[in-house]
Design an enzyme around this catalytic site. Structure first.
Site, PDB file in Angstrom:
ATOM      1  N   TYR A  10       0.843  -1.211   0.000  1.00  0.00           N
ATOM      2  CA  TYR A  10       0.000   0.000   0.000  1.00  0.00           C
ATOM      3  C   TYR A  10       0.875   1.256   0.000  1.00  0.00           C
ATOM      4  O   TYR A  10       0.708   2.140  -0.843  1.00  0.00           O
ATOM      5  CB  TYR A  10      -0.914  -0.011   1.230  1.00  0.00           C
ATOM      6  CG  TYR A  10      -1.929   1.105   1.260  1.00  0.00           C
ATOM      7  CD1 TYR A  10      -1.864   2.105   2.230  1.00  0.00           C
ATOM      8  CD2 TYR A  10      -2.957   1.158   0.329  1.00  0.00           C
ATOM      9  CE1 TYR A  10      -2.805   3.121   2.265  1.00  0.00           C
ATOM     10  CE2 TYR A  10      -3.896   2.181   0.351  1.00  0.00           C
ATOM     11  CZ  TYR A  10      -3.810   3.156   1.326  1.00  0.00           C
ATOM     12  OH  TYR A  10      -4.737   4.164   1.356  1.00  0.00           O
ATOM     13  N   ARG A  34      -9.167   0.008  10.504  1.00  0.00           N
ATOM     14  CA  ARG A  34      -8.292   1.177  10.665  1.00  0.00           C
ATOM     15  C   ARG A  34      -8.431   1.743  12.075  1.00  0.00           C
ATOM     16  O   ARG A  34      -9.321   1.353  12.838  1.00  0.00           O
ATOM     17  CB  ARG A  34      -8.655   2.233   9.608  1.00  0.00           C
ATOM     18  CG  ARG A  34      -8.012   1.930   8.261  1.00  0.00           C
ATOM     19  CD  ARG A  34      -8.421   2.918   7.199  1.00  0.00           C
ATOM     20  NE  ARG A  34      -9.673   2.550   6.574  1.00  0.00           N
ATOM     21  CZ  ARG A  34     -10.184   3.199   5.518  1.00  0.00           C
ATOM     22  NH1 ARG A  34      -9.573   4.263   5.032  1.00  0.00           N
ATOM     23  NH2 ARG A  34     -11.309   2.815   4.970  1.00  0.00           N
ATOM     24  N   VAL A  35      -7.570   2.695  12.425  1.00  0.00           N
ATOM     25  CA  VAL A  35      -7.411   3.069  13.830  1.00  0.00           C
ATOM     26  C   VAL A  35      -8.707   3.586  14.444  1.00  0.00           C
ATOM     27  O   VAL A  35      -9.085   3.186  15.547  1.00  0.00           O
ATOM     28  CB  VAL A  35      -6.267   4.107  13.985  1.00  0.00           C
ATOM     29  CG1 VAL A  35      -6.601   5.408  13.268  1.00  0.00           C
ATOM     30  CG2 VAL A  35      -5.980   4.361  15.469  1.00  0.00           C
ATOM     31  N   ASN A  66     -11.255   0.849  14.779  1.00  0.00           N
ATOM     32  CA  ASN A  66     -10.786  -0.085  15.826  1.00  0.00           C
ATOM     33  C   ASN A  66     -11.082   0.491  17.208  1.00  0.00           C
ATOM     34  O   ASN A  66     -11.583  -0.191  18.101  1.00  0.00           O
ATOM     35  CB  ASN A  66      -9.278  -0.321  15.677  1.00  0.00           C
ATOM     36  CG  ASN A  66      -8.965  -1.294  14.568  1.00  0.00           C
ATOM     37  OD1 ASN A  66      -9.873  -1.960  14.049  1.00  0.00           O
ATOM     38  ND2 ASN A  66      -7.704  -1.351  14.156  1.00  0.00           N
ATOM     39  N   PHE A  67     -10.807   1.775  17.377  1.00  0.00           N
ATOM     40  CA  PHE A  67     -11.028   2.427  18.675  1.00  0.00           C
ATOM     41  C   PHE A  67     -12.508   2.351  19.039  1.00  0.00           C
ATOM     42  O   PHE A  67     -12.889   1.899  20.128  1.00  0.00           O
ATOM     43  CB  PHE A  67     -10.579   3.886  18.594  1.00  0.00           C
ATOM     44  CG  PHE A  67     -10.911   4.706  19.818  1.00  0.00           C
ATOM     45  CD1 PHE A  67     -11.976   5.611  19.802  1.00  0.00           C
ATOM     46  CD2 PHE A  67     -10.181   4.552  20.995  1.00  0.00           C
ATOM     47  CE1 PHE A  67     -12.297   6.352  20.931  1.00  0.00           C
ATOM     48  CE2 PHE A  67     -10.494   5.292  22.125  1.00  0.00           C
ATOM     49  CZ  PHE A  67     -11.554   6.188  22.093  1.00  0.00           C
TER      50      PHE A  67
END
Ligand SMILES: O=c1ccn([C@@H]2O[C@H](COP(=O)(O)OP(=O)(O)O[C@H]3OC[C@@H](O)[C@H](O)[C@H]3O)[C@@H](O)[C@H]2O)c(=O)[nH]1
Length: 341
Positions: free
Chosen positions: A267, A308-309, A312-313
């Protein structure tokens, strides 16, 4: 009956004389400015200074309202006062002389730029959005259709979903082609937004060779199409082109710190190559290009398992909330909790 020339001049009217019966004039008045066409002569003969002044004032007002380049002070004041208190239905807000970013953007949702001549609408564009069924792409499609453009989405639905664009299926200005950009496609459009590429590590690691192929061959195909039809081209790149940056925050001139052989390189390096190709077409073929390096995004249509972050959070926080509530419901601890809650 011969046609009679009716003389409407302001001077002495001709004296009907011999030959009048013939519909002609016996004594023709001397014609000043005889070299001018009749209409011009009439205008010259009939003009009144007050009318000329009125015409000049109206023309000046139209020019001031329609074009931002040379507004007269009073017109500019009038327009800017309108725009400063602009409400979305303010008819003059669209022609304000202030740049859009200086005004409350919410009140300029229909701002079409001060250069639009009075009464003419912005020309609708034909736009290709690759990856338009994805999270970012589908919101871009919404915006393009809202501003009146016609949109073609090319997407292989690897991570995108028809649900993201189903609300446009009845719109005659919308088309969707299920197609993988690693195969060439020929379309006639004015602009190309190239977003086709899995963005989440979960997805782009699933088939890393396909990911870099999409970034390299897919971007080459789209750049070749843009050059062929002279379309403006935008590449959605990513913050990952900086790799594990040593500079914080990253400025656009920072070249990054990227691992060429890691599990994310498909990527990171794929997008870097896509940027390289984009600039090479710009320098070599004078193609109009734009590169947008998008950092972490979140919002409606993002999948909770996107990987993705931010997602996920949100997923992890939600999970912990549910676990605590379940434990509380099951064991209903007495004592200290009773006091605290
Ligand atoms: O080979 C492919 C891979 C993916 N795609 C499509 O591309 C779209 C990508 O959408 P995603 O929701 O996965 O990703 P996002 O919309 O969040 O990110 C998108 O915009 C920002 C860019 O930096 C990302 O590279 C781009 O994927 C999907 O609709 C997917 O189906 C293709 O059309 N072809």
């Amino acid at each position: 009956m011969a046609s009679e020339l009716t003389y409407r001049g302001g001077g002495a009217s001709p004296v009907a004389g011999a030959g009048a019966g013939a519909g002609g004039y016996s004594a023709k008045p001397s014609k000043p400015l005889a070299w001018l066409p009749r209409a011009a002569r009439y205008a010259a003969a009939e003009h009144r200074p007050v009318f000329a002044l009125a015409g000049m004032l109206i023309a000046a007002a139209v020019i001031c309202i329609a074009s931002p380049s040379a507004p007269s002070s009073s017109a500019a004041a009038a327009v800017s006062s309108y725009s400063s208190s602009s409400s979305t239905n303010n008819p003059l807000a669209r022609f304000s002389v202030e740049p859009a970013h200086h005004r409350d953007l919410a009140s300029t949702r229909h701002f079409v730029g001060g250069k639009v001549p009075l009464g003419l609408k912005r020309k609708a564009l034909r736009v290709l959005v690759t990856g338009g069924a994805g999270f970012v792409g589908s919101h871009l499609v919404d915006r393009l259709l809202e501003r009146g453009d016609s949109v073609i989405v090319v997407d292989n639905l690897f991570t995108g979903r028809k649900d993201n664009v189903v609300h446009h299926f009845a719109n005659p200005n919308f088309e969707m082609i299920r197609h993988d950009v690693v195969e060439p496609i020929l379309l006639e459009v004015d602009q190309i937004y190239h977003l086709a590429c899995p963005a989440s590590p979960v997805h782009y690691k699933y088939n890393p060779v396909k990911t870099i192929k999409t970034n390299v061959v897919g971007t080459l195909n789209m750049l070749g199409l843009a050059k062929r039809i002279n379309a403006r081209f935008l590449l959605t790149s990513t913050s990952e082109v900086y790799g594990d940056p040593l500079q914080h925050p990253q400025v656009e001139t920072y070249w990054g710190n990227v691992n060429p052989i890691g599990v994310r390189s498909c990527y990171d390096e794929g997008k870097r190559t896509a940027e390289t190709l984009t600039m090479d077409y710009h320098r070599g073929a004078n193609l109009q290009v734009r590169i947008a390096r998008i950092f972490n995004t979140y919002g409606p249509r993002m999948c909770i398992d996107d990987g993705r972050v931010v997602s996920n959070f949100v997923a992890q926080v939600n999970m912990h909330i549910i676990v605590v509530l379940l434990l509380y419901k099951l064991y209903r601890p007495r004592g200290i909790l009773q006091l605290v809650l």
